[in-house]
Write an enzyme that holds these catalytic residues in place. Structure first.
Site, PDB file in Angstrom:
ATOM      1  N   PRO A  35       0.817  -1.228   0.000  1.00  0.00           N
ATOM      2  CA  PRO A  35       0.000   0.000   0.000  1.00  0.00           C
ATOM      3  C   PRO A  35       0.846   1.271   0.000  1.00  0.00           C
ATOM      4  O   PRO A  35       0.323   2.360  -0.206  1.00  0.00           O
ATOM      5  CB  PRO A  35      -0.812  -0.124   1.296  1.00  0.00           C
ATOM      6  CG  PRO A  35      -0.022  -1.021   2.175  1.00  0.00           C
ATOM      7  CD  PRO A  35       0.771  -1.940   1.281  1.00  0.00           C
ATOM      8  N   GLY A  95       3.086  -3.253  -6.870  1.00  0.00           N
ATOM      9  CA  GLY A  95       4.080  -2.384  -6.239  1.00  0.00           C
ATOM     10  C   GLY A  95       5.207  -2.142  -7.222  1.00  0.00           C
ATOM     11  O   GLY A  95       5.024  -2.290  -8.436  1.00  0.00           O
ATOM     12  N   ASP A 104       9.785  -2.194  -7.917  1.00  0.00           N
ATOM     13  CA  ASP A 104      10.869  -3.161  -8.051  1.00  0.00           C
ATOM     14  C   ASP A 104      11.229  -3.788  -6.701  1.00  0.00           C
ATOM     15  O   ASP A 104      11.654  -4.945  -6.640  1.00  0.00           O
ATOM     16  CB  ASP A 104      12.105  -2.478  -8.650  1.00  0.00           C
ATOM     17  CG  ASP A 104      11.855  -2.062 -10.088  1.00  0.00           C
ATOM     18  OD1 ASP A 104      11.108  -2.766 -10.790  1.00  0.00           O
ATOM     19  OD2 ASP A 104      12.386  -1.017 -10.511  1.00  0.00           O
ATOM     20  N   GLY A 105      11.042  -3.033  -5.618  1.00  0.00           N
ATOM     21  CA  GLY A 105      11.344  -3.573  -4.288  1.00  0.00           C
ATOM     22  C   GLY A 105      10.383  -4.694  -3.941  1.00  0.00           C
ATOM     23  O   GLY A 105      10.760  -5.711  -3.348  1.00  0.00           O
ATOM     24  N   GLY A 131       4.831   1.211  -8.518  1.00  0.00           N
ATOM     25  CA  GLY A 131       6.001   1.599  -7.738  1.00  0.00           C
ATOM     26  C   GLY A 131       6.615   2.886  -8.251  1.00  0.00           C
ATOM     27  O   GLY A 131       5.941   3.688  -8.912  1.00  0.00           O
ATOM     28  N   THR A 172      10.119   3.141  -9.831  1.00  0.00           N
ATOM     29  CA  THR A 172      10.895   2.982 -11.069  1.00  0.00           C
ATOM     30  C   THR A 172      10.217   1.983 -12.004  1.00  0.00           C
ATOM     31  O   THR A 172      10.153   2.181 -13.205  1.00  0.00           O
ATOM     32  CB  THR A 172      12.333   2.495 -10.751  1.00  0.00           C
ATOM     33  OG1 THR A 172      12.875   3.286  -9.690  1.00  0.00           O
ATOM     34  CG2 THR A 172      13.222   2.607 -11.965  1.00  0.00           C
ATOM     35  N   ARG A 199      11.929  11.226  -5.637  1.00  0.00           N
ATOM     36  CA  ARG A 199      13.120  11.188  -4.766  1.00  0.00           C
ATOM     37  C   ARG A 199      14.373  10.777  -5.544  1.00  0.00           C
ATOM     38  O   ARG A 199      15.470  11.202  -5.215  1.00  0.00           O
ATOM     39  CB  ARG A 199      12.897  10.241  -3.580  1.00  0.00           C
ATOM     40  CG  ARG A 199      12.816   8.746  -3.937  1.00  0.00           C
ATOM     41  CD  ARG A 199      12.361   7.924  -2.728  1.00  0.00           C
ATOM     42  NE  ARG A 199      12.340   6.481  -2.963  1.00  0.00           N
ATOM     43  CZ  ARG A 199      11.363   5.831  -3.580  1.00  0.00           C
ATOM     44  NH1 ARG A 199      10.326   6.503  -4.042  1.00  0.00           N
ATOM     45  NH2 ARG A 199      11.409   4.521  -3.732  1.00  0.00           N
TER      46      ARG A 199
END
Ligand SMILES: CCCCCCCCCCCCC/C=C/[C@@H](O)[C@H](COP(=O)(O)O)NC(=O)CCCCC
Ligand SMILES: Nc1ncnc2c1ncn2[C@@H]1O[C@H](COP(=O)(O)OP(=O)(O)O)[C@@H](O)[C@H]1O
Ligand SMILES: [Ca+2]
Length: 582
Positions: free
Chosen positions: A131, A187, A189-190, A231, A233, A302
């Protein structure tokens, strides 16, 4: 059962000649003089669903149950996907038949053809939603855009909205996965990386293999991974689908597309292992990630902000890089080719990576310290100061860099591209970075090298690391609260609010020199590794590329330009069919 069928069907008051050949379903408008007008040709593999009656799914599913009608949902390509890749949308056509018997015949034949021609369509999926990824819209994206499509396709999903980092990974490592055909992350890449670690770890556990041993040939994962991009990227999605679009990705999942993917295992001396598919980067990319974690509140921006900050800090780092070159006769990172859907280099690699009789035994006969065999070729060693050292198993294209870190890299050829950017003047490095945003060749610069490799080792020249760790020791007892906070925000896989209370972990120690460099303007001599968006807690590494270790619900990038340029719609569909047949 013979899958073929042909009959007249009506859409409104227009008559069509519909033909199912097994591989394709096509309908041609026929005028009053029985002359053919427009034809739509859809590969059966791209039919998303077949329903009795007149069915709508938007704004919500409704069925007008007439006994002579049926509705076909299929993949329709749309031109809005930018210059690379194609957006997929859900096409829908409602047919009327002359009788109920004919209607039942059509639905039965179409469904049987789907089963035969796309056997990997998932029936049950495990979905993890982060989320907090990207713009924090994961839940909304899934429930409004994806869930209705899954429902239409008859996919049942077990949805888990994560409450902490690494929940998805831990679930995959420990919980019962029986009955699931695939795992989906909503989400960035993480989040994908969590699934990757969970599935690879689980598969090796079940196979009784030690994943920490770089000499071990890892077992390919049986479950497919789907990515619904939400996400920052979204590089893995972009590089395997060609667009970052939840509906396109959902359709790839529904039709059971299958794209094998190379994975790089990254080992440290104390036998920890991490996996990377996109960016394993030391120097600039490690520093950008570490800096960006302090500004997570900015969302995806960021990285732009941190990129500028790190660029201005003008750093370079000493390192020793050793690499095991891949066979130059098979392909080259400078050959100007692109890995597109149906890529022949990747197809040939499948044969090479999984020869029929072989037990795919260990590529490397020895352990960490003696990682080479004669048959695998000679290691090459270079030492010096680098702006960045990057290893990528795929092009790593993304919105910031539409052709990627290595535009000619392949998704599934069992190799990675090692990019060495030697120390250079700031304008030279800016030129290198800037070329990622255009079609200019970023490797055509005197301070840049790129090598196609099977394995890599990296270390910091002796003396430097020890010296650095001594400095960290000094800092760790003396840093003030401001510095500590700056160090604490480094870990992206830990819950940030608890970090301030945690003891100094090795991960944070590894990141400290860099962070203190930024906070205190003290220039560090050691950077950190960015491993698909996670900071590694170690600097000295050994990496090995495992060809086609996982499979995604994707098919590689479709050549959008070629398809858009084709004059006829039929031609466009034909290219897609050819790609899907390759
Ligand atoms: C003057 C213009 C400079 C532009 C530089 C462009 C270079 C961009 C290459 C980006 C490669 C990205 C590879 C993917 C990395 C992701 O795994 C990682 C985590 O993503 P997420 O989980 O979605 O947050 N992203 C990054 O490390 C961001 C790198 C940004 C570098 C500027
Ligand atoms: N509920 C959660 N709370 C905090 N972190 C989470 C949660 N779920 C997942 N994460 C972590 O958040 C990190 C970033 O997620 P990701 O979906 O990749 O977004 P982004 O692309 O914006 O970085 C991942 O490394 C993942 O481990
Ligand atoms: Ca590769």
């Amino acid at each position: 059962m013979d899958l073929g069928l042909e009959s007249s069907l009506w859409v409104g008051n227009k008559r069509y000649r519909a033909v199912l050949t097994g591989w394709h379903f096509k309908w041609t408008e026929v005028d009053k003089k029985n002359r053919d007008k427009k034809t739509v040709l859809v590969p059966v593999a791209e039919v998303a669903g077949v329903e009795e009656g007149r069915v709508e799914i938007l704004p919500q599913k409704s069925v007008e149950d007439t006994d002579k009608d049926f509705t076909v949902f299929y993949v329709k390509r749309s031109s809005g996907g930018g210059s690379y890749g194609l957006l997929w949308r859900l096409g829908r056509i409602q047919f009327s038949c002359a009788s109920r018997v004919l209607r039942d015949q059509w639905t039965k034949h179409l469904r049987a053809a789907l089963k035969t021609h796309s056997p990997l369509r998932p029936h049950r999926l495990l979905v993890f939603i982060n989320p907090f990824g990207g713009k924090k819209k994961g839940r909304q994206i899934y429930h409004s855009l994806v869930a209705p499509l899954f429902e239409l396709a008859g996919i049942s999903s077990h949805v888990i909205v994560t409450e902490r980092a690494n929940q998805a990974r831990d679930h995959l490592l420990k919980k019962d996965l029986t009955g699931f055909d695939g795992v989906v992350c909503v989400g960035g890449d993480g989040m994908f990386s969590e699934l990757l670690h969970g599935l690879i770890g689980r598969t090796q556990q079940e196979a009784g293999l030690c994943e920490n041993d770089p000499a071990v040939a890892l077992q390919p994962c049986p479950l497919h991974i789907g990515i619904i991009p939400a996400g920052s990227t979204d590089c893995v999605c972009f590089a395997t689908v060609g667009v970052v679009d939840p509906v396109t990705s959902a359709l790839h999942i529904i039709i059971g597309d299958s794209q094998p993917l190379d994975v790089c295992s990254v080992h440290d001396v104390s036998a920890q292992v991490r996996y990377s598919v996109s960016l394993l980067g030391y120097g600039f990319y490690g520093d950008v990630l570490a800096e960006s974690e302090k500004h997570r509140w900015m969302g995806p921006l960021r990285y732009d902000y941190s990129g500028a900050v790190v660029y201005l800090s003008n750093r370079s780092y000493s390192g020793i890089v050793q690499y095991l070159p891949a066979d130059p006769l098979l392909s080259s990172p400078r050959d100007k080719t692109r890995c597109l859907a149906g890529c022949s280099v990747c197809s040939r690699s499948t044969e090479r990576l999984f020869p029929h009789s072989s037990d795919s035994g260990s590529l490397y006969s020895s352990h960490f310290s003696q990682f080479s065999t004669d048959s695998e070729g000679e290691w090459v060693s270079v030492e010096g100061r680098f702006r960045c050292v990057s290893l990528t198993c795929m092009s790593s294209s993304c919105a910031r860099s539409p052709l990627g870190l290595s535009p000619s890299a392949h998704l599934a050829d069992g190799t990675g591209d090692l990019i060495l950017v030697w120390d250079t003047h700031p304008l030279g490095f800016l030129k290198f970075l800037y070329r990622h945003t255009s079609t200019q060749d970023q490797f055509d610069l005197p301070f840049v090298e790129v090598h196609r490799v099977k394995a890599v080792r990296f270390s910091v020249p002796s003396g430097r690391e020890e010296q650095e760790y001594e400095e960290i020791g000094g800092f760790s007892s003396e840093i003030d609260e401001g510095q500590r906070e700056c160090v604490d925000t480094v870990s992206r896989n830990g819950s940030q609010q608890h970090l301030a209370q945690r003891a100094m972990t090795s991960e944070r120690k590894a990141a400290t020199p860099f962070l203190c460099g930024l906070c205190c303007k003290k220039s560090p001599s050691v950077s950190v590794w960015n491993c698909d968006g996670e900071i590694l807690p170690f600097t000295k590494i050994v990496c090995k590329i495992h060809g086609q270790l996982v499979r995604l619900y994707a098919r590689g990038i479709e050549d959008g330009a070629a398809i858009r340029n084709s004059e006829e719609r039929d031609e466009c569909q034909r290219i897609c069919i050819l790609n899907s047949l390759k």
